[in-house]
Design an enzyme around this catalytic site. Structure first.
Site, PDB file in Angstrom:
ATOM      1  N   SER A  86      45.794 -31.541  45.216  1.00 55.02           N
ATOM      2  CA  SER A  86      46.023 -32.628  45.291  1.00 55.02           C
ATOM      3  C   SER A  86      47.663 -32.844  44.688  1.00 55.02           C
ATOM      4  CB  SER A  86      45.393 -33.494  43.837  1.00 55.02           C
ATOM      5  OG  SER A  86      43.818 -33.315  44.192  1.00 55.02           O
ATOM      6  N   LYS A 136      43.428 -39.688  47.801  1.00 56.44           N
ATOM      7  CA  LYS A 136      42.767 -39.071  46.548  1.00 56.44           C
ATOM      8  C   LYS A 136      43.605 -39.933  45.508  1.00 56.44           C
ATOM      9  CE  LYS A 136      41.701 -35.739  43.730  1.00 56.44           C
ATOM     10  NZ  LYS A 136      40.646 -35.496  43.192  1.00 56.44           N
ATOM     11  N   LYS A 183      48.765 -35.569  35.740  1.00 57.60           N
ATOM     12  CA  LYS A 183      49.502 -35.126  36.970  1.00 57.60           C
ATOM     13  C   LYS A 183      49.364 -36.182  38.127  1.00 57.60           C
ATOM     14  CE  LYS A 183      47.726 -32.508  39.640  1.00 57.60           C
ATOM     15  NZ  LYS A 183      47.104 -32.400  40.987  1.00 57.60           N
TER      16      LYS A 183
END
Ligand code: NAD
Length: 298
Positions: free
Chosen positions: A97, A172, A240
């Site tokens: 990701s 995502k 993150k």
């Protein structure tokens, strides 16, 4: 002869994914900067490579599953990286990701050598990785996607091409906004009920079947009520992801006010030593502000 797949990054997610490829009969060549998971995969029948470059020299399809943009760039474009070993026609499937704009940059560098790329991040956590039940959101060319569908279906159960390179990452990020905001809202609701003297478990049972009910509520509500914050998905990884959401929003001039707020909460929780706790521990931040602890019985 079995098709050869390269697998780079054998962490919480990558290790079970690589094992599922082996079980399905692929010849898997592995590398990680940490030796221990490599040894485990070799015991299971994988080939050992000495570098990311060597993985790419041995395989035409190379999966990467590393933490974030910097590690993807390093593994693919860095010294002794995938691109040094890859041949024209090889395909890099980056399942990490990372920031979508970084995926586009990496793909552009790969294209200079005739190497194709898909960005293909996943959802479903460690359990989904172990059970080969990941949702995989993919960006890239249709013909490259078609060539890689079988291998992606070996590690996932729902594989969807959402657009050109970077679209997998955008999908995502959309997923991570919704999950984070839901956990935060559930935390606020539980804290309010607790302070009002109403049993949060009864609130959960009363509303789960209504409009507020969600997959997030079903997964995280019981964890909060059990006060079990053992990581399925770590606070630091979600922070993150939301950082990548906000950077992407800034580059595209899209204000994302709720995401920004939750990202700050996750940062505060990391400062509180909760970076490795499950993201359901967002509850702790709300409890801290309200000076109350959510528990069954109200
Ligand atoms: P992890 O930290 O457990 O594993 C990452 C692995 O990559 C480590 O073994 C590390 O040594 C290796 N690595 C780092 N840099 C490397 C390099 N240059 N070359 C080779 N190997 C390198 O992380 P994870 O939980 O497996 O997550 C991987 C990715 O999947 C992340 O982007 C994460 O956000 C995403 N993800 C994780 C989950 C989850 O529940 N853990 C769920 C969905 C998506």
């Amino acid at each position: 002869m079995a098709e050869r797949i390269g697998f780079i990054g054998l962490g919480i997610m990558g290790k079970p994914m690589a094992k599922n490829l082996l079980k399905a009969g692929y010849e898997v060549t592995v590398y990680d900067i940490v030796g221990e998971p490599v040894e485990e995969l070799v015991t299971d029948g994988a080939q050992r490579a000495a570098s990311n470059k060597e993985v790419a020299a041995n395989c035409e399809k190379i999966i990467t599953m590393v933490p974030d943009s910097a590690e993807s760039e390093m593994a693919i474009l860095g010294p002794d990286g995938v691109l040094e070993g890859a041949r024209s026609g090889s395909i890099v499937i980056d399942m990490s990701s990372i920031a979508p704009l970084v995926s586009q940059k990496i793909a552009a560098e790969c294209a200079k050598k005739g190497v194709e790329m898909l960005d293909a991040p996943v959802s479903g956590g460690e359990v989904g990785a172990i059970n080969a039940a990941l949702a995989i959101m993919v960006g890239g060319k249709q013909e490259v996607f078609d060539k890689c569908l079988d291998v992606m279906k070996t590690v996932g159960s729902n594989v969807v091409l959402t657009g050109d390179i970077g679209a997998g990452g955008i999908t995502k990020l959309a997923n991570q906004i919704i999950v984070a905001a839901n956990i935060e809202a559930l935390s606020e609701a539980f804290v309010l009920a607790q302070k009002a003297g109403v049993d949060p478990e009864k609130v959960f049972n009363a509303i789960r079947g209504g409009l507020a009910g969600s997959t997030v509520m079903e997964a995280k509500g019981p964890m909060m009520l059990d006060r079990n914050f053992q990581a399925g998905f770590r606070i630091r990884l979600h922070q993150k992801d939301l950082r990548n959401v906000l950077q992407t929003g800034q580059e595209l001039n899209v204000p994302l006010p709720v995401t920004a707020l939750v990202q700050q909460m996750l940062g505060a929780l990391i400062n509180d030593g909760e970076g490795d706790a499950d993201h359901s521990a967002i509850l702790h931040h709300l409890e801290g502000m309200a000076k109350v602890e959510v528990k069954r019985g109200g």
